[in-house]
Scaffold this motif. Structure first.
Motif, PDB file in Angstrom:
ATOM      1  N   PRO A   1       0.812  -1.231   0.000  1.00 51.02           N
ATOM      2  CA  PRO A   1       0.000   0.000   0.000  1.00 51.02           C
ATOM      3  C   PRO A   1       0.842   1.277   0.000  1.00 51.02           C
ATOM      4  CG  PRO A   1      -0.840  -1.584   1.597  1.00 51.02           C
ATOM      5  CD  PRO A   1       0.467  -2.115   1.123  1.00 51.02           C
TER       6      PRO A   1
ATOM      7  N   ALA B   1       2.265   1.677  -3.565  1.00 50.44           N
ATOM      8  CA  ALA B   1       1.202   2.069  -4.500  1.00 50.44           C
ATOM      9  C   ALA B   1       0.864   3.542  -4.344  1.00 50.44           C
ATOM     10  CB  ALA B   1      -0.036   1.206  -4.277  1.00 50.44           C
ATOM     11  N   ASP B   2       0.726   4.012  -3.106  1.00 43.43           N
ATOM     12  CA  ASP B   2       0.429   5.434  -2.885  1.00 43.43           C
ATOM     13  C   ASP B   2       1.535   6.323  -3.438  1.00 43.43           C
ATOM     14  OD1 ASP B   2      -2.006   5.041  -1.727  1.00 43.43           O
ATOM     15  OD2 ASP B   2      -1.350   5.360   0.335  1.00 43.43           O
TER      16      ASP B   2
ATOM     17  N   VAL C   1      -0.424  -1.033 -10.242  1.00 41.20           N
ATOM     18  CA  VAL C   1      -0.712  -0.446  -8.930  1.00 41.20           C
ATOM     19  C   VAL C   1      -1.770  -1.213  -8.163  1.00 41.20           C
ATOM     20  CG1 VAL C   1      -1.902   1.537  -7.894  1.00 41.20           C
ATOM     21  CG2 VAL C   1       0.138   1.894  -9.244  1.00 41.20           C
TER      22      VAL C   1
ATOM     23  N   ARG D   1      -1.078  -2.628  -4.446  1.00 38.99           N
ATOM     24  CA  ARG D   1      -1.809  -2.144  -3.271  1.00 38.99           C
ATOM     25  C   ARG D   1      -2.380  -3.288  -2.436  1.00 38.99           C
ATOM     26  NH1 ARG D   1      -3.256   2.803  -2.494  1.00 38.99           N
ATOM     27  NH2 ARG D   1      -3.139   3.337  -4.701  1.00 38.99           N
ATOM     28  N   ARG D   2      -2.689  -4.383  -3.077  1.00 36.12           N
ATOM     29  CA  ARG D   2      -3.293  -5.519  -2.369  1.00 36.12           C
ATOM     30  C   ARG D   2      -2.251  -6.494  -1.825  1.00 36.12           C
ATOM     31  NH1 ARG D   2      -6.706  -4.791  -6.917  1.00 36.12           N
ATOM     32  NH2 ARG D   2      -8.805  -4.136  -6.330  1.00 36.12           N
TER      33      ARG D   2
ATOM     34  N   GLU E   1       1.456   6.493  -7.302  1.00 36.91           N
ATOM     35  CA  GLU E   1       0.355   7.314  -7.804  1.00 36.91           C
ATOM     36  C   GLU E   1       0.599   8.802  -7.551  1.00 36.91           C
ATOM     37  OE1 GLU E   1      -3.100   5.505  -5.973  1.00 36.91           O
ATOM     38  OE2 GLU E   1      -3.596   4.532  -7.866  1.00 36.91           O
TER      39      GLU E   1
END
Length: 357
Positions: free
Chosen positions: A125, A128-129, A197, A201-202, A132
C-alpha cells in the motif's frame, strides 16, 4: 456537381492524407464512394465536401478501428460516435494490458526466470500510494518519452521515486523493509507502473527487483509484474534541487481550504498574494483580494502566479492536513510539501509576471 468543384483522386488523396489505393478500397467497401466516376475512362473524382469524412475515416483507421466500427461512427451523431470511440479505446487499452501481462510471462520463460537484483522490499500500500502521487508530475510529450516515466534511485538506506513534466517535479523517498543489494538507478515506464498499482496495493510486501531491460515486482500469491526501463536519460533533477535559491517566504496553509479555493477559481491562471495576514487566492490581473485563507507566514510579502493545472495537483498530492509553500520570488520554483511529513516534495514553476507586492 459541376466539374470545377470536383478533384481527381490524386489531388483528393493529397488533401485527405489517404493514398489513392486506400481511396479505391474505401470506395469499393462503400465507406467513401467518389462523387463522380467518368463512365468512359473510369476516373474517380471527389468533392471538397467529402474531405471531412475522409479525414475522420483516416484518423479512425490510424487508431486501428475495424471497418464495421468505422462505418458505425461515420453514420452516427456526435454523442453516439463519442460513445463508440470510447468503447474502441477501452478495448485497445484492455488488449494492451493483456499483452503486457503475457509478454511478462513469456519474458520470464525465455530468461529461465533470471534472478533479479533486489532494489527494495516495500509494503504494497505504501509503494502504491507513492507511485500514484509521484506519477501526477508526468506528461506525454512527443519525442520525450522519459517525461512519462518514474525515475527510481535505490541505495542501502532508501529508495527515491521522482517524476517531472518540466513544470512540476515530484519526488518521494521511502524507507524499505529490506534495502537494495547495491546502488541502482533507472527510469521506469509510467504506464506499466500504473497498470500494476492495483496488484501492488493488495500485497502486504512487494519485492522490487532489477532485471534486464526493466524491473520486476514480486508479490506473494500474485503473478509477477514486469515494468520496462526507458532508455532516455532522465533530466538532472539533483542539479536542479541543489541550485535552488534561498527561501524568502514560507506559508503554511490548510490543504483542503487551498484546494477548495483553486476548485472555485474560474480561470486557468491563479495568483497567490502572500502577506503576514495570510494567503489570498485571486485572479492574476485583479487587485481584488480574492478568497482569503488563514496561513502562518514568515518572510517577505509576495504575489506569485501559477497555472491551475500545475498548482492544483502539486497541492492535492501533499501528505497531511497542512501544506507548506517555500517561496523564492515571483519567478522562482516553489517547493510544496506536507507541513509535518517531508517524504513527498513537489517543485512547481510559477508564471513570472510581477514583482513582490
Amino acid at each position: 456537381m459541376p466539374n470545377s468543384e470536383l478533384m481527381p483522386i490524386g489531388v483528393f488523396a493529397q488533401r485527405s492524407g489517404l493514398t489513392s489505393s486506400a481511396l479505391r478500397f474505401y470506395a469499393d467497401s462503400g465507406l467513401l464512394p467518389p462523387a463522380e466516376v467518368d463512365p468512359v475512362t473510369g476516373y474517380r473524382h471527389y468533392g471538397a465536401d467529402q474531405l471531412a469524412r475522409a479525414t475522420t475515416l483516416r484518423r479512425l483507421r490510424e487508431i486501428a478501428m475495424p471497418l464495421a466500427a468505422v462505418e458505425a461512427v461515420l453514420g452516427a451523431g456526435a454523442e453516439e460516435a463519442a460513445r463508440l470511440l470510447d468503447e474502441h479505446l477501452a478495448r485497445i487499452e484492455g488488449d494492451a494490458a493483456a499483452a503486457r501481462r503475457k509478454a511478462a510471462v513469456i519474458r520470464a520463460a525465455l530468461g529461465g526466470d533470471v534472478p533479479g537484483l533486489l532494489i527494495a522490499a516495500l509494503k504494497g500500500p505504501v509503494l502504491a500510494d507513492a507511485v500514484e502521487q509521484v506519477l501526477t508530475a508526468t506528461a506525454h510529450e512527443p519525442g520525450m518519452a522519459v517525461l512519462a516515466g518514474l525515475h527510481v534511485e535505490a541505495n542501502d538506506e532508501a529508495i527515491a521515486l521522482t517524476a517531472t513534466d518540466r513544470y512540476r517535479l515530484s519526488t518521494r523517498t521511502l524507507v524499505p523493509a529490506r534495502p537494495a543489494e547495491r546502488t541502482w538507478a533507472g527510469t521506469v515506464d509510467g504506464g506499466d507502473l500504473r497498470a500494476a498499482v492495483a496488484d501492488v496495493r493488495r500485497s502486504a510486501l512487494v519485492r522490487v527487483e532489477a532485471v534486464p531491460h526493466g524491473i520486476r515486482l514480486r508479490m506473494s500469491g500474485r503473478e509477477d509484474r514486469h515494468c520496462r526501463i526507458l532508455p532516455e536519460e532522465f533530466p538532472d533533477h539533483r542539479l536542479m534541487l541543489a541550485s535552488l535559491d534561498e527561501v524568502t517566504t514560507r506559508a503554511t496553509v490548510p490543504k483542503d481550504l487551498l484546494l477548495r479555493a483553486l476548485e472555485e477559481h474560474p480561470g486557468e491562471h491563479v495568483a497567490l498574494h502572500v502577506t503576514e495576514h495570510g494567503v489570498g487566492v485571486r485572479p492574476p490581473d485583479d487587485e481584488h483580494p480574492g478568497i482569503p485563507l488563514p496561513a502562518t507566514v514568515t518572510g517577505e510579502d509576495l504575489r506569485i502566479r501559477f497555472g491551475v493545472t500545475t498548482l492544483y495537483p502539486a497541492v492535492s498530492t501533499a501528505i497531511g492536513p497542512d501544506v507548506m509553500l517555500d517561496l523564492r520570488g515571483h519567478d522562482r520554483p516553489v517547493t510544496i510539501r506536507s507541513a509535518d511529513r517531508g517524504d513527498l516534495t513537489t517543485l512547481a514553476m510559477p508564471i513570472g509576471f510581477d514583482h513582490s507586492a
